[in-house]
Structure formats: C-alpha cells, structure tokens
Design a protein around this motif. Structure first.
Motif, PDB file in Angstrom:
ATOM      1  N   GLU A 182      15.928  -4.483  73.155  1.00 41.55           N
ATOM      2  CA  GLU A 182      15.520  -4.025  71.826  1.00 41.55           C
ATOM      3  C   GLU A 182      16.715  -3.657  70.953  1.00 41.55           C
ATOM      4  O   GLU A 182      16.760  -4.034  69.771  1.00 41.55           O
ATOM      5  CB  GLU A 182      14.556  -2.849  71.956  1.00 41.55           C
ATOM      6  CG  GLU A 182      13.173  -3.225  72.472  1.00 41.55           C
ATOM      7  CD  GLU A 182      12.365  -4.028  71.454  1.00 41.55           C
ATOM      8  OE1 GLU A 182      12.762  -4.054  70.272  1.00 41.55           O
ATOM      9  OE2 GLU A 182      11.349  -4.621  71.854  1.00 41.55           O
ATOM     10  N   PRO A 183      17.729  -2.923  71.459  1.00 39.31           N
ATOM     11  CA  PRO A 183      18.897  -2.656  70.615  1.00 39.31           C
ATOM     12  C   PRO A 183      19.622  -3.925  70.169  1.00 39.31           C
ATOM     13  O   PRO A 183      20.118  -3.985  69.040  1.00 39.31           O
ATOM     14  CB  PRO A 183      19.781  -1.788  71.510  1.00 39.31           C
ATOM     15  CG  PRO A 183      18.845  -1.129  72.455  1.00 39.31           C
ATOM     16  CD  PRO A 183      17.790  -2.145  72.721  1.00 39.31           C
ATOM     17  N   LEU A 184      19.686  -4.937  71.023  1.00 36.34           N
ATOM     18  CA  LEU A 184      20.340  -6.184  70.621  1.00 36.34           C
ATOM     19  C   LEU A 184      19.510  -6.939  69.587  1.00 36.34           C
ATOM     20  O   LEU A 184      20.062  -7.588  68.689  1.00 36.34           O
ATOM     21  CB  LEU A 184      20.596  -7.058  71.848  1.00 36.34           C
ATOM     22  CG  LEU A 184      21.702  -6.559  72.788  1.00 36.34           C
ATOM     23  CD1 LEU A 184      21.796  -7.433  74.024  1.00 36.34           C
ATOM     24  CD2 LEU A 184      23.036  -6.505  72.072  1.00 36.34           C
ATOM     25  N   LEU A 185      18.197  -6.873  69.703  1.00 35.63           N
ATOM     26  CA  LEU A 185      17.348  -7.482  68.675  1.00 35.63           C
ATOM     27  C   LEU A 185      17.585  -6.803  67.328  1.00 35.63           C
ATOM     28  O   LEU A 185      17.704  -7.477  66.286  1.00 35.63           O
ATOM     29  CB  LEU A 185      15.880  -7.359  69.085  1.00 35.63           C
ATOM     30  CG  LEU A 185      14.862  -7.809  68.042  1.00 35.63           C
ATOM     31  CD1 LEU A 185      15.000  -9.292  67.735  1.00 35.63           C
ATOM     32  CD2 LEU A 185      13.435  -7.476  68.506  1.00 35.63           C
ATOM     33  N   THR A 186      17.678  -5.485  67.322  1.00 34.93           N
ATOM     34  CA  THR A 186      17.947  -4.756  66.078  1.00 34.93           C
ATOM     35  C   THR A 186      19.299  -5.145  65.506  1.00 34.93           C
ATOM     36  O   THR A 186      19.453  -5.312  64.286  1.00 34.93           O
ATOM     37  CB  THR A 186      17.897  -3.244  66.347  1.00 34.93           C
ATOM     38  OG1 THR A 186      16.618  -2.893  66.871  1.00 34.93           O
ATOM     39  CG2 THR A 186      18.147  -2.464  65.072  1.00 34.93           C
ATOM     40  N   ALA A 187      20.318  -5.320  66.382  1.00 40.14           N
ATOM     41  CA  ALA A 187      21.641  -5.709  65.916  1.00 40.14           C
ATOM     42  C   ALA A 187      21.616  -7.100  65.293  1.00 40.14           C
ATOM     43  O   ALA A 187      22.283  -7.351  64.280  1.00 40.14           O
ATOM     44  CB  ALA A 187      22.636  -5.651  67.076  1.00 40.14           C
ATOM     45  N   CYS A 188      20.838  -8.017  65.885  1.00 38.11           N
ATOM     46  CA  CYS A 188      20.727  -9.365  65.320  1.00 38.11           C
ATOM     47  C   CYS A 188      20.036  -9.337  63.964  1.00 38.11           C
ATOM     48  O   CYS A 188      20.431 -10.071  63.031  1.00 38.11           O
ATOM     49  CB  CYS A 188      19.960 -10.270  66.283  1.00 38.11           C
ATOM     50  SG  CYS A 188      20.850 -10.736  67.778  1.00 38.11           S
ATOM     51  N   GLN A 189      19.035  -8.533  63.827  1.00 40.71           N
ATOM     52  CA  GLN A 189      18.323  -8.445  62.548  1.00 40.71           C
ATOM     53  C   GLN A 189      19.212  -7.820  61.472  1.00 40.71           C
ATOM     54  O   GLN A 189      19.175  -8.233  60.314  1.00 40.71           O
ATOM     55  CB  GLN A 189      17.040  -7.642  62.738  1.00 40.71           C
ATOM     56  CG  GLN A 189      16.008  -8.359  63.603  1.00 40.71           C
ATOM     57  CD  GLN A 189      14.812  -7.484  63.939  1.00 40.71           C
ATOM     58  OE1 GLN A 189      14.870  -6.258  63.794  1.00 40.71           O
ATOM     59  NE2 GLN A 189      13.732  -8.104  64.401  1.00 40.71           N
ATOM     60  N   ARG A 190      20.034  -6.848  61.851  1.00 40.63           N
ATOM     61  CA  ARG A 190      20.965  -6.267  60.869  1.00 40.63           C
ATOM     62  C   ARG A 190      22.025  -7.268  60.447  1.00 40.63           C
ATOM     63  O   ARG A 190      22.572  -7.175  59.336  1.00 40.63           O
ATOM     64  CB  ARG A 190      21.638  -5.025  61.459  1.00 40.63           C
ATOM     65  CG  ARG A 190      20.737  -3.808  61.557  1.00 40.63           C
ATOM     66  CD  ARG A 190      21.578  -2.533  61.597  1.00 40.63           C
ATOM     67  NE  ARG A 190      22.617  -2.608  62.607  1.00 40.63           N
ATOM     68  CZ  ARG A 190      22.489  -2.123  63.840  1.00 40.63           C
ATOM     69  NH1 ARG A 190      21.366  -1.530  64.205  1.00 40.63           N
ATOM     70  NH2 ARG A 190      23.486  -2.227  64.704  1.00 40.63           N
ATOM     71  N   ALA A 191      22.334  -8.235  61.323  1.00 37.14           N
ATOM     72  CA  ALA A 191      23.319  -9.267  60.986  1.00 37.14           C
ATOM     73  C   ALA A 191      22.732 -10.371  60.122  1.00 37.14           C
ATOM     74  O   ALA A 191      23.445 -11.324  59.783  1.00 37.14           O
ATOM     75  CB  ALA A 191      23.904  -9.863  62.261  1.00 37.14           C
ATOM     76  N   GLY A 192      21.448 -10.272  59.761  1.00 39.83           N
ATOM     77  CA  GLY A 192      20.825 -11.252  58.886  1.00 39.83           C
ATOM     78  C   GLY A 192      20.314 -12.489  59.586  1.00 39.83           C
ATOM     79  O   GLY A 192      20.149 -13.527  58.950  1.00 39.83           O
TER      80      GLY A 192
END
Length: 276
Positions: free
Chosen positions: A223-233
């Motif tokens: 889940e934290p990596l998914l959030t990081a990917c979404q923040r990266a656009g």
C-alpha cells in the motif's frame, strides 16, 4: 519532444538511495555485526513449482483376468527309499542332503544391501530475461559505487548481492524495523532513478498494462508503494496476488510518464522489459 522532467533519471545524479528501487521489487537488507554494515540482496524470479509427488499418482487399475478352472493338484512323489541301520536310525539317501555352497552367506551374517543408483541431476533452466536483469542490476550497482556479484541458487535463479558496506546502513534502517521486519519506515519519494532500478529488477509489459513487481514476503510495503506511485503521477492500481503482487499501470499517457521518469533505454535491452 517534451521537456525533460526534473525528476527523471537522466536529470538527477546517481546516488546510493536509488537502490531503494531494488527494495521496492523484493530486495532485502541484512546487517553485519551490531549494525555497522549492511548488505543488499535480490533473488530474481519466483521459485520453480515443486515436482509432482509419485505417491499422489493414481495406481494403475488391475488387469481383468478371465476365470479359469484351478489346476489339478500334482500327485505326491513316491517316498524315498530308506535303509535302517542296526541301531534303528534311518539313513537319508544322498539326494535328500542339502547342497553345500561355500560362497553363500552364513545365516548369522546378513547379506549386504543392494547399492542404490545415484539420483539423476536436477535440470537447471536458465531464464534469459533474469540473466539480463542480473547483469543490468550489477552495472547499476557499480554505477552508484556499490560493487555487486551474481550468484546462483540450486534451482538456477540468479541472486544479485552486494558486499557489506557502512554506507548501506541508512538504506537498511529506512526499510526494516529493529526486529528485522521489512516495511517502509517513512514515506518514499519515488523519483526517476528509484523507478529505473525498480524497472530493471521487476518491470515488464503485461498485455496493455505495465507492471512493477512487489515483494510477496513483505505485504506491508504494498500500500505505501502504491501511494508513492500515485504521487509520482502514474495513476497505478494494486494487484495484491499472494504469489506475484504487482503495481499495474494502464494507459498510454501514464506509461509515457513512467518512460519519461526512468530515462533512456539501456544499450542492451531484453524485449518486454522497458516501458514505453
């Protein structure tokens, strides 16, 4: 041609922190001694399926034999002639004496067990895509001042492993709890260099989507990596499969964004690995 992103791997200098992309994909850190040095290890590829168990195979059905009349009992042989000595003890004829074999084992000495044949060697299948990833990652490690070697498991999977180094300790502390559990201690800033290492380790085309492999042994990082990917656009979604969890990126615009972040293609490239 569009303007290069400030967060692209081609615009940012190389740093040891880029190796966090390997930890996104399934890399693990191990400490040496009391934590004075750390090592980064990545096993490439899932484990092969276990061989089929012979005991689970169904036994063949017994052959059907037509009923036959039982064979006639053989007639008993005539009694052997005997000669009676004067003291009343019967003498056995020579034909009834047991044969003597000097080479036969004695009853008190068990026969040696038969020698078992050596087991056939296990066939090792070398995956060319994994071999390419291993060499590309070693080059990426060396480009960041961290020498690494490629080893091999008995099943043939390559393992990329660095040496124990003091400058890898902050990386290990950011991805592992004091108890040794792998998780993100702080939110991850997923820039181009980290994504590039993630692509080298576990990125591939999957139909119309592009996927980034996750660590199945560390579900707390998904889940934290998914959030990081979404923040990266990247507008990614999580496919939390127990065996092969991945971050899934669908759409040409989002995949072009990923290709822009990871930078130029390597000189030697395996098909189906690079985005865009």
């Amino acid at each position: 041609m569009g303007q290069m992103s400030f967060y692209s791997a081609d615009a940012l200098p190389r740093a040891i922190s880029d190796l966090e992309g390997v930890l996104c994909a399934g890399g693990t850190m191990s400490f040496f001694g009391r934590g004075a040095a750390a090592r980064l290890t990545l096993v490439l590829g899932p484990p092969p399926p276990p061989p089929p168990d012979e005991e689970d195979e169904p036994a063949p059905a017994p052959a059907v034999v037509p009923d036959e009349p039982p064979p006639a009992a053989p007639e008993p042989p005539p009694p052997a002639p005997q000669r009676v000595w004067e003291d009343g003890i019967d003498e056995l004829p020579d034909d009834d004496l047991p044969a003597r074999d000097e080479g036969a084992p004695r009853h008190d000495e068990p026969a040696p067990p038969p020698e078992e044949p050596d087991p056939a060697p296990t066939a090792v299948v070398v995956d060319p895509a994994l071999e390419w990833r291993a060499q590309a990652l070693c080059c990426a490690f060396r480009g960041r001042g961290v020498p690494a070697d490629v080893e091999r498991l008995p099943d043939g999977r390559p393992v990329v492993r660095s040496a124990f180094r003091a400058d890898l300790v902050p990386l290990a502390q950011g991805w592992h709890t004091p108890e040794g559990e792998k998780r993100l201690v702080a939110p991850l800033d997923l820039d181009g260099p980290r994504l590039r290492l993630w692509v080298l380790a576990a990125g591939r085309q999957s139909g119309r989507a592009y996927t980034l492999g996750l660590d199945p042994q560390a579900p707390g990082t998904h889940e934290p990596l998914l959030t990081a990917c979404q923040r990266a656009g990247l507008g990614a979604t999580l496919v939390d499969d127990p065996d092969e969890p991945v971050i899934r990126i669908v759409g040409q615009r989002r995949q072009r964004r990923l290709a822009e972040l990871v930078g130029g293609r390597p000189r030697s490239l395996f098909d189906g690995v690079w985005p865009g």
